[in-house]
Design an enzyme around this catalytic site. Structure first.
Site, PDB file in Angstrom:
ATOM      1  N   HIS A 174      -4.366  -0.121  11.520  1.00 31.66           N
ATOM      2  CA  HIS A 174      -5.395  -0.167  12.452  1.00 31.66           C
ATOM      3  C   HIS A 174      -5.799  -1.629  13.267  1.00 31.66           C
ATOM      4  O   HIS A 174      -6.356  -2.399  12.625  1.00 31.66           O
ATOM      5  CB  HIS A 174      -6.672  -0.234  11.375  1.00 31.66           C
ATOM      6  CG  HIS A 174      -6.171   1.161  10.287  1.00 31.66           C
ATOM      7  ND1 HIS A 174      -5.956   2.053  10.659  1.00 31.66           N
ATOM      8  CD2 HIS A 174      -5.607   0.838   9.070  1.00 31.66           C
ATOM      9  CE1 HIS A 174      -6.424   3.260   9.525  1.00 31.66           C
ATOM     10  NE2 HIS A 174      -5.620   2.493   8.590  1.00 31.66           N
ATOM     11  N   ASN A 227      -6.133  11.617   1.629  1.00 34.36           N
ATOM     12  CA  ASN A 227      -5.165  10.949   1.511  1.00 34.36           C
ATOM     13  C   ASN A 227      -4.024  10.540   1.512  1.00 34.36           C
ATOM     14  O   ASN A 227      -2.689  10.915   2.421  1.00 34.36           O
ATOM     15  CB  ASN A 227      -5.587   9.345   0.495  1.00 34.36           C
ATOM     16  CG  ASN A 227      -5.727   8.244   0.376  1.00 34.36           C
ATOM     17  OD1 ASN A 227      -4.592   7.797   0.882  1.00 34.36           O
ATOM     18  ND2 ASN A 227      -6.389   7.403  -0.511  1.00 34.36           N
ATOM     19  N   GLU A 269       0.570  -0.540  -0.177  1.00 30.71           N
ATOM     20  CA  GLU A 269       0.384   0.278   0.022  1.00 30.71           C
ATOM     21  C   GLU A 269       0.833   1.020  -0.088  1.00 30.71           C
ATOM     22  O   GLU A 269       0.570   2.243  -0.788  1.00 30.71           O
ATOM     23  CB  GLU A 269      -0.816   0.008   1.493  1.00 30.71           C
ATOM     24  CG  GLU A 269      -2.473   0.536   1.092  1.00 30.71           C
ATOM     25  CD  GLU A 269      -2.040   2.181   1.243  1.00 30.71           C
ATOM     26  OE1 GLU A 269      -2.702   2.993   0.572  1.00 30.71           O
ATOM     27  OE2 GLU A 269      -1.276   2.732   2.256  1.00 30.71           O
ATOM     28  N   ASP A 315      -3.971   8.336  -4.565  1.00 28.05           N
ATOM     29  CA  ASP A 315      -3.926   7.743  -3.384  1.00 28.05           C
ATOM     30  C   ASP A 315      -2.235   8.342  -2.614  1.00 28.05           C
ATOM     31  O   ASP A 315      -2.549   9.387  -2.099  1.00 28.05           O
ATOM     32  CB  ASP A 315      -3.730   6.063  -3.745  1.00 28.05           C
ATOM     33  CG  ASP A 315      -3.846   5.327  -2.522  1.00 28.05           C
ATOM     34  OD1 ASP A 315      -3.811   5.883  -1.033  1.00 28.05           O
ATOM     35  OD2 ASP A 315      -4.349   3.869  -2.087  1.00 28.05           O
ATOM     36  N   ASN A 316      -1.649   7.440  -2.563  1.00 22.79           N
ATOM     37  CA  ASN A 316      -0.480   8.089  -2.290  1.00 22.79           C
ATOM     38  C   ASN A 316       0.308   8.931  -2.661  1.00 22.79           C
ATOM     39  O   ASN A 316       0.625   9.009  -3.998  1.00 22.79           O
ATOM     40  CB  ASN A 316       0.560   6.695  -1.201  1.00 22.79           C
ATOM     41  CG  ASN A 316       0.414   6.290  -0.095  1.00 22.79           C
ATOM     42  OD1 ASN A 316      -0.621   6.869   0.622  1.00 22.79           O
ATOM     43  ND2 ASN A 316      -0.445   4.797  -0.529  1.00 22.79           N
ATOM     44  N   ASN A 348      -4.744   8.055   7.477  1.00 26.45           N
ATOM     45  CA  ASN A 348      -5.013   7.317   6.191  1.00 26.45           C
ATOM     46  C   ASN A 348      -3.064   7.106   6.432  1.00 26.45           C
ATOM     47  O   ASN A 348      -2.802   6.260   6.124  1.00 26.45           O
ATOM     48  CB  ASN A 348      -5.692   8.245   5.079  1.00 26.45           C
ATOM     49  CG  ASN A 348      -5.901   7.497   3.265  1.00 26.45           C
ATOM     50  OD1 ASN A 348      -4.508   6.443   3.125  1.00 26.45           O
ATOM     51  ND2 ASN A 348      -6.199   6.687   3.398  1.00 26.45           N
ATOM     52  N   HIS A 406      -0.887   0.888   7.181  1.00 27.20           N
ATOM     53  CA  HIS A 406      -0.958   1.750   6.437  1.00 27.20           C
ATOM     54  C   HIS A 406      -0.857   2.471   5.848  1.00 27.20           C
ATOM     55  O   HIS A 406       0.432   1.967   4.930  1.00 27.20           O
ATOM     56  CB  HIS A 406      -2.672   1.908   6.528  1.00 27.20           C
ATOM     57  CG  HIS A 406      -4.177   2.597   5.956  1.00 27.20           C
ATOM     58  ND1 HIS A 406      -4.916   2.841   6.207  1.00 27.20           N
ATOM     59  CD2 HIS A 406      -3.082   3.095   3.927  1.00 27.20           C
ATOM     60  CE1 HIS A 406      -5.281   3.399   5.155  1.00 27.20           C
ATOM     61  NE2 HIS A 406      -4.570   3.923   4.314  1.00 27.20           N
TER      62      HIS A 406
END
Ligand SMILES: *[C@@H]1O[C@H](CO)[C@@H](O)[C@H](O)[C@H]1NC(C)=O
Length: 357
Positions: free
Chosen positions: A133, A223, A53, A268-269, A167, A114
């Protein structure tokens, strides 16, 4: 999540879909056809099967990769395995992922990593901040990376009421960071409504031992977060709006808007090239296909490079595009020398040799 809740979520989801179809079709990438793009020779990285991720590359070419994210509504191919942090040495001719051992009284069974971010202290100590998480809560874990032992030593768990749905994170010092909260709601059902409606209640939190505060707010699924090479600006990915926001860091750590760029996909990232300052991002080609998780018709991956982000001559380039036949659901892209690494939310990881222009 219970059956009834799943059904309720699905019902609301379909109702919303019918209501806003043209707009959502675009947002979810239902109608898209992907013409593949590869920047050079690409190979999958051995040993990564269940997600990559977020990726952070240390100055010497060691990449730290978070894997095995369990997140509501998203696929996970190894639900019985805890998450892991992998190490990939980009100096090797063939890339292979090695799992880092986590030492010293840390609950590895509930590890659900994450976003991650690294910070190097003056004496060379590498600190790794990892969003976790456990039992679907949100914590930030601080580790010390031991290269010789291939291990992470757990230093502390940070919990705070303002870090409620974290996140991604970007470390500012050995004890401070910015973090994004991608949702306001805790409840899956409300989260989903929040994501697919106009509610933009996600925010950015500044955390230090002395002070914790909200420094920017009003985003739809904020994000990835990254800092410019000169340390003056923050880049924030707003996934639901397909945008990157450039914000200036004020002396009190508040963030003020400078500009927003439309990237055209649910990015996203964000990672910053340490040499050029270019911003790289990964995106899942179709959120809709990801939710459906049909192995015959998986979601694809896209990588975008943004050059000169602080100037007027911003240039965006689609560097990689695949319909899911090779790589599903890209979440991050980052470079080291001529190597591009692409990570995914729940799938494999890819490495491409960039052909220099
Ligand atoms: C994805 O692309 C490959 C080749 O690029 C093609 O063979 C395959 O049929 C495509 N898959 C889908 C689901 O469109």
């Amino acid at each position: 999540m219970g059956r009834v809740l799943q059904l309720a979520v699905l019902t609301v989801f379909l109702a919303l879909l019918a209501y806003q179809l043209p707009d959502l079709g675009n947002k979810l990438g239902i109608f898209e056809e992907a013409v593949p793009i590869e920047p050079g020779n690409c190979h999958l990285i051995k040993g990564i099967e269940y997600g990559s991720e977020d990726i952070n590359i240390l100055p010497g070419g060691l990449a730290l990769i978070s894997s095995g994210l369990k997140y509501p509504m998203l696929p996970n191919f190894a639900p019985d395995q805890p998450g892991k942090i992998f190490l990939v040495d980009l100096n090797n001719p063939t890339l292979k992922a090695v799992e880092l051992r986590i030492a010293r009284g840390f609950d590895v069974e509930s590890f659900n990593p994450h976003g991650l971010s690294t910070y190097i202290e003056e004496d060379g100590t590498v600190l790794v901040f990892v969003v976790n998480h456990p039992q679907m809560t949100s914590t930030v874990e601080l580790f010390k990376f031991e290269e010789e032992q291939l291990s992470l030593i757990h230093l502390k768990t940070i919990r705070h009421e303002l870090l409620y749905n974290v996140n991604d994170i970007v470390a500012l010092s050995s004890e401070s960071f910015y973090a994004t909260n991608d949702h306001y709601f805790f409840n899956d059902f409300l989260k989903l409504i929040e994501f697919f409606t106009v509610l933009s209640w996600g925010n950015v939190i500044y955390y230090s031992a002395l002070e914790v505060k909200e420094v920017a707010t009003g985003y739809g699924f904020p994000n990835g977060i990254a800092i410019s090479l000169d340390g003056k600006y923050i880049f924030l990915a707003e996934t639901a709006a397909f945008k990157i926001h450039v914000m200036e860091i004020k002396s009190n750590y508040m963030l003020t808007p400078v500009k927003s760029l439309n990237v055209g996909i649910g990015l996203d990232n964000l990672e910053v090239d340490p040499k050029t300052g270019d911003v790289w991002t990964g995106a899942c080609l179709s959120a809709w296909k990801m939710f459906l998780n049909n192995p015959e018709n998986p979601t694809g991956s896209e990588v975008i490079k943004i050059e000169n982000i602080l100037s007027k001559d911003v240039r965006m380039t689609q560097v990689y595009l695949n319909n899911g036949s090779v790589l599903q659901g890209a979440s991050v892209a980052t470079v080291y020398k001529n190597k591009l690494l692409i990570g995914t939310i729940f799938h494999k990881a890819l490495h491409c040799e960039l052909v220099s222009s």
